[in-house]
Enzyme design. Structure first.
Site, PDB file in Angstrom:
ATOM      1  CG  MET A 262       6.673   7.813  13.470  1.00 39.09           C
ATOM      2  SD  MET A 262       7.627   6.408  12.806  1.00 39.09           S
ATOM      3  CE  MET A 262       7.479   5.264  14.165  1.00 39.09           C
ATOM      4  CG  ASN A 264       5.009   8.394  16.709  1.00 34.91           C
ATOM      5  OD1 ASN A 264       6.140   7.982  16.617  1.00 34.91           O
ATOM      6  ND2 ASN A 264       4.569   9.430  16.005  1.00 34.91           N
ATOM      7  CD  GLU A 297       2.331   5.611   8.860  1.00 35.13           C
ATOM      8  OE1 GLU A 297       2.842   5.001   9.808  1.00 35.13           O
ATOM      9  OE2 GLU A 297       2.880   5.710   7.739  1.00 35.13           O
ATOM     10  CD  GLU A 319       7.371   0.105   7.942  1.00 36.90           C
ATOM     11  OE1 GLU A 319       6.331   0.205   7.254  1.00 36.90           O
ATOM     12  OE2 GLU A 319       7.547   0.773   8.982  1.00 36.90           O
TER      13      GLU A 319
HETATM   14  N1  B3K Z   1       7.707   3.660  10.127  1.00 37.58           N
HETATM   15  C1  B3K Z   1       7.768   4.945   9.503  1.00 37.58           C
HETATM   16  C2  B3K Z   1       9.047   5.163   8.778  1.00 37.58           C
HETATM   17  C3  B3K Z   1      10.031   5.990   9.478  1.00 37.58           C
HETATM   18  C4  B3K Z   1      11.117   6.404   8.513  1.00 37.58           C
HETATM   19  C5  B3K Z   1      12.392   6.653   9.155  1.00 37.58           C
HETATM   20  N2  B3K Z   1      13.387   7.033   8.179  1.00 37.58           N
HETATM   21  C6  B3K Z   1       6.640   5.171   8.569  1.00 37.58           C
HETATM   22  C7  B3K Z   1       6.010   3.966   8.034  1.00 37.58           C
HETATM   23  O1  B3K Z   1       6.570   3.186   7.312  1.00 37.58           O
HETATM   24  O2  B3K Z   1       4.876   3.749   8.360  1.00 37.58           O
HETATM   25 ZN    ZN Z   2       5.158   1.596   7.723  1.00 35.15          ZN
END
Ligand code: B3K
Ligand code: ZN
Length: 884
Positions: A262, A264, A297, A319
């Protein structure tokens, strides 16, 4: 009690009535009763002063609400907090209590192996406090974490460390993130870790401290990951001109995690599977995944964090684009054709399957019940293909110009896919009006082509018709813009330049109509046609290749993807023909073409080992299913087995020779003291060893030499000095049900049962074996000390492998496989429905399966529909499956 289920629709989007510009969060950490105090600066955005403030919440215990420091009236439901008559601007204080330890859904703040961590995308933050939990509210976060001194040596959150102090035995650590962000990017971590540190200097000379936090004692397994971060930082500067924007970048690895990782802001949290690798315990694939997931990420920092999504229907905005970027990263650093083939396999396997099933959705979905169900191969991987097509149409320079404009316009904003396309269009001057259909329409287009050659005029005239099957909610489709990258060859494999009106034209032809005609001049003979170089569009191609043409492409095409696809075409034709034979109870038809092609690849092609291994891939049954509208699983499985048998028997000598050579190379490498390394060359040898060993073993078994087969595999296992080779042996032993599997499995268990991440390989090997006893083996492994149904990695390795990869056993005609997984779904429904929903995917095919399987799955689904508290995640999939 009847449950009210609500689907959200993309077109219902409304601007928020209020925004929160700043939020000051205090966490008083406690495993079962963490108190969260959120002080928010709230501003009304609408002119309608009557609108109440409505906040989202989920599984919260509300302790206190104050407006500008005073008590106020509010209305609380299980998922909202409403305050009427609020001023245009005010400070809101909300105090909630949460129970991280019992948070088995792993959304919001939870405890992973004694450490606090968060997962807030898409809607986890509402499980921490009542908040405007949608991505179009961007706030500046200050986070204060409090805990008894000494309890959690590391207490981390987004942004910069402001202070770290102790008073009255309570330690308080404060973080401040200067970049406004949506709540889904908020993160908190607290616990004890081993720390790795690197310095990075950005292109403008700023210093960044890069930290990686892993389980105590695992520091040596983190070096690949931290080096990968530095590579990603460098690459993004070089290729995209994008620089890291804070002085600190943290990555934390945790064991309990629903997804891969993730992004963040400045505090990426990772599933330890994509961080912890070392030469002893990780496979080549594990190493490659670390690089690509770390890259993915990190790249989100710009494509996702700095510019984020307005609403979750726009998920592919970040994405699809970020997958495209991570694919390019791996391609620039590793081997481009291999990376491309890996991506193509995802599209032609699970993505085409999704497009053909009840969950088919455009890369920008129109209606969603449970957002977690839409972190899909369509949004991610087809989304990346759509970005790649824009890149193909614009070229690298204009594409980068488009990226610059996109950031210039939207930095710090929450935007839509439309905004991205508009930036690409405006920067390049190329219209993408019709191209937008890729965002709005679901389904896999089929391009059927034909050629007429005029020898007198030296003209090749191609006709291409595109059709896209109906998908749920979309009975009729408008034509797509399909960039078809073509190459023409003479029958002896020389390239024919593409000319029209005496001028050379681009290889990329844009099909824009349902019916398209393309004429090339100066074509000296009837050409052999490569239609989809580099897999230039995510489409299915139908083209009546004349005899010998696929072989010519296999041998002579310049583009490695075309060579790969030609072999896949040869295999697919064999499978289709013999599936029909199997259905009609006719004998199998022998194909000299397949055998000769494989012989050519092995003996004459001169391809490098890695590419050879890929091109020899026989697609799994769940990919081959996409070749049929109605799926006769037994017939497809039988024809695939026959293909493997024919190749194993007829080319036995070649497999034997190849395997013996590769295994001698392995022994020589070890004897010479050359260490295992994850170089293209070494990976190539191992990839090819896997293929050669499996065909060789199959051939030995068919000759009645089971003992020798077992010994060969056992020896490979014994000789191996690395996890990849060990698993090549272990998997061959379970795949072919060799006697020696018992000894190998036992040894592996003794060595690795203290390392659950490595032991997942054992689960996968047992769960994928295509034998009647497999389901019982899987059931008893659920009692293994390494198995833990609350850990998504374990569930996916043991149960996900069984349902998703072991097509034969899972779909066994008694229905026992369906019933077993249904039991699991019922268990997981109340603990972690998101993981449950992923492992049920193969059951969604029911309407294309035979009547018996269809009715077995139907009764499992009906059973699920009647359980109390069925989650939206599972309900949505069953509901769509029944409606298809
Ligand atoms: N953005 C997160 C995905 C979160 C998944 C939630 N079910 C990871 C990624 O695609 O980088
Ligand atoms: Zn992603």
């Amino acid at each position: 009690m009847a449950v009210i289920r609500q689907e959200k629709r993309r077109l219902d989007y409304q601007k928020p009535d209020f925004t929160i510009t700043d939020i000051d969060l205090t966490f008083d950490l406690d495993l079962t009763a963490t108190v969260v105090t959120a002080v928010s600066r709230v501003k009304r955005l609408t002119t309608d002063g009557d609108k109440p403030l409505v906040l989202d919440g989920d599984s919260l215990k509300l302790l206190e609400v104050r407006l500008d420091g005073r008590e106020c009236l509010y209305n609380e439901t299980s998922n909202s907090l409403t305050i009427e008559n609020v001023p245009d601007e005010f400070e809101l204080t909300v105090k909630t209590e949460i129970n991280p330890k019992d948070n088995s859904e792993l959304m919001g703040l939870y405890v992973s192996d004694g450490k606090f961590c968060t997962q807030n995308e898409p809607e986890g933050f509402r499980r921490i406090t009542f908040f405007t939990d949608h991505p179009d509210v961007l706030a500046r976060y200050t986070t204060r974490i409090r805990a008894p001194e000494g309890a959690y040596p590391y207490m981390l959150s987004n942004g910069n460390l402001i202070s770290d102090s102790v008073a009255d035995g309570i330690r308080t650590v404060t973080w401040e993130d200067p970049f406004p962000k949506p709540s889904y990017l908020f993160a908190l971590v607290a616990g004890d870790f081993d720390e790795l540190h690197r310095d990075f200097e950005t292109m403008s000379g700023r210093h960044v401290d890069v930290y990686l936090y892993v389980d105590k004692g695992q520091a040596s397994c983190g070096t690949v990951a931290i080096e990968s971060i530095l590579k990603a930082m460098q690459w993004d500067e070089k290729r995209f001109g994008l620089e890291y924007d804070l002085n600190r970048f943290n990555v934390v690895a945790v064991d309990f995690f629903n997804a891969g990782a993730m992004e963040n802001k400045s505090l990426n949290i990772f599933n330890s599977k994509y961080v912890l690798v070392d030469a002893k315990s990780a496979t080549d694939t594990d190493f490659e995944n670390v690089l690509s997931v770390i890259g993915h990420e990190y790249f989100h920092n710009w494509t996702g964090d700095r510019v984020t999504c307005r609403d979750w229907f726009q998920l592919s905005l970040k994405e699809g684009l970020t997958v495209f970027r991570d694919q390019e990263f791996s391609s620039d650093l590793c081997c481009r054709p291999i990376e491309r083939i890996k991506a193509v396999n995802v599209i032609k396997g699970p993505q085409f399957a999704e497009d053909a099933g009840p969950m088919a959705h455009p890369i920008r979905p129109d209606y969603v019940m449970e957002m977690n169900n839409f972190y899909s191969v369509t949004v991610y991987d087809k989304g990346a293909e759509v970005i790649r097509m824009i890149h193909t149409i614009l070229g690298e320079d204009l594409f980068q110009k488009g990226m610059k404009l996109y950031f210039k316009r939207h930095d710090g904003c929450a935007v839509t896919c439309e905004d991205f396309v508009a930036a690409m269009e405006d920067a390049s001057g190329i219209s993408l009006k019709q191209f937008r259909n890729w965002y709005s329409q679901a389904g896999t287009p089929c391009v059927s082509g034909s050629l007429s050659y005029d020898g007198n005029m030296k003209q090749a005239t191609y006709t291409f018709n595109q059709t896209t099957p109906a998908t749920p909610g979309q009975p009729k489709k408008e034509p797509f813009v399909i960039p078809l990258s073509m190459a023409l060859y003479t029958s002896d494999g020389r390239r024919i330049p593409l000319k029209r009106d005496g001028k050379e034209v681009s290889e990329v032809q844009l099909l824009t109509e349902e019916h398209n005609v393309i004429v090339f001049d100066d074509v000296p003979e009837k050409p052999v046609t490569a239609l989809l170089q580099n897999f230039s569009a995510p489409v299915r191609i139908e083209y009546p290749y004349a005899q010998g043409e696929l072989e010519t492409l296999l041998k002579c095409a310049d583009d490695p993807v075309v060579r790969y696809e030609s072999m896949q075409n040869i295999i697919n034709s064999y499978i289709v023909l013999n599936t029909v034979n199997a259905q009609r109870r006719l004998p199998f038809t022998h194909s000299e073409l397949v055998v000769q092609s494989v012989r050519y690849i092995l003996e004459e092609s001169g391809l490098d080992n890695r590419f050879m291994a890929y091109i020899l891939r026989i697609p799994p049954v769940n990919t081959l299913m996409s070749l049929f509208t109605a799926i006769d699983l037994d017939a497809i499985t039988a024809s695939r087995k026959e293909l493997v048998r024919v190749l194993a028997v007829e080319l036995f000598d070649l497999w034997e020779k190849l395997y013996l050579k590769l295994s001698a190379d392995l022994k020589n490498r070890i004897a010479s003291g050359t260490a295992y390394e994850c170089s293209e060359e070494q990976i190539g040898s191992r990839d090819l060893t896997r293929v050669a060993l499996n065909f060789y073993v199959k051939g030995l078994i068919l000759r009645g030499e089971d003992r020798k087969a077992g010994e060969t595999v056992a020896q490979h296992y014994a000789v191996s000095d690395n996890m990849t080779d060990s698993l090549i042996a272990l998997n061959a032993a379970t795949l072919h049900n060799l006697e020696s599997r018992h000894g190998i499995l036992k040894d592996f268990e003794e060595k690795w049962q203290d390392n659950p991440l490595v032991f997942d390989n054992y689960f996968r090997a047992v769960a994928s074996a295509p034998y009647p006893e497999t389901m019982e083996n899987v059931k008893s492994l659920m009692n293994h000390r390494c198995f833990d149904i609350t850990n998504p990695n374990r569930v996916r390795a043991l149960l996900g492998t069984f349902s998703m990869q072991n097509t034969e056993c899972f779909n066994e005609i008694s229905g026992a496989g369906y019933e077993f997984i249904t039991e699991i779904l019922i268990k997981l429904n109340s603990t972690n429905p998101h993981v449950a929903a992923t492992i049920m995917t193969p059951m969604l095919n029911l309407n294309r399966l035979d009547n018996r399987r269809k009715s077995l799955i139907t009764s499992c689904f009906n059973r699920l529909l009647h359980i109390e508290g069925l989650s939206d995640s599972i309900f949505e999939k069953i509901d769509r499956a029944f409606k298809q």
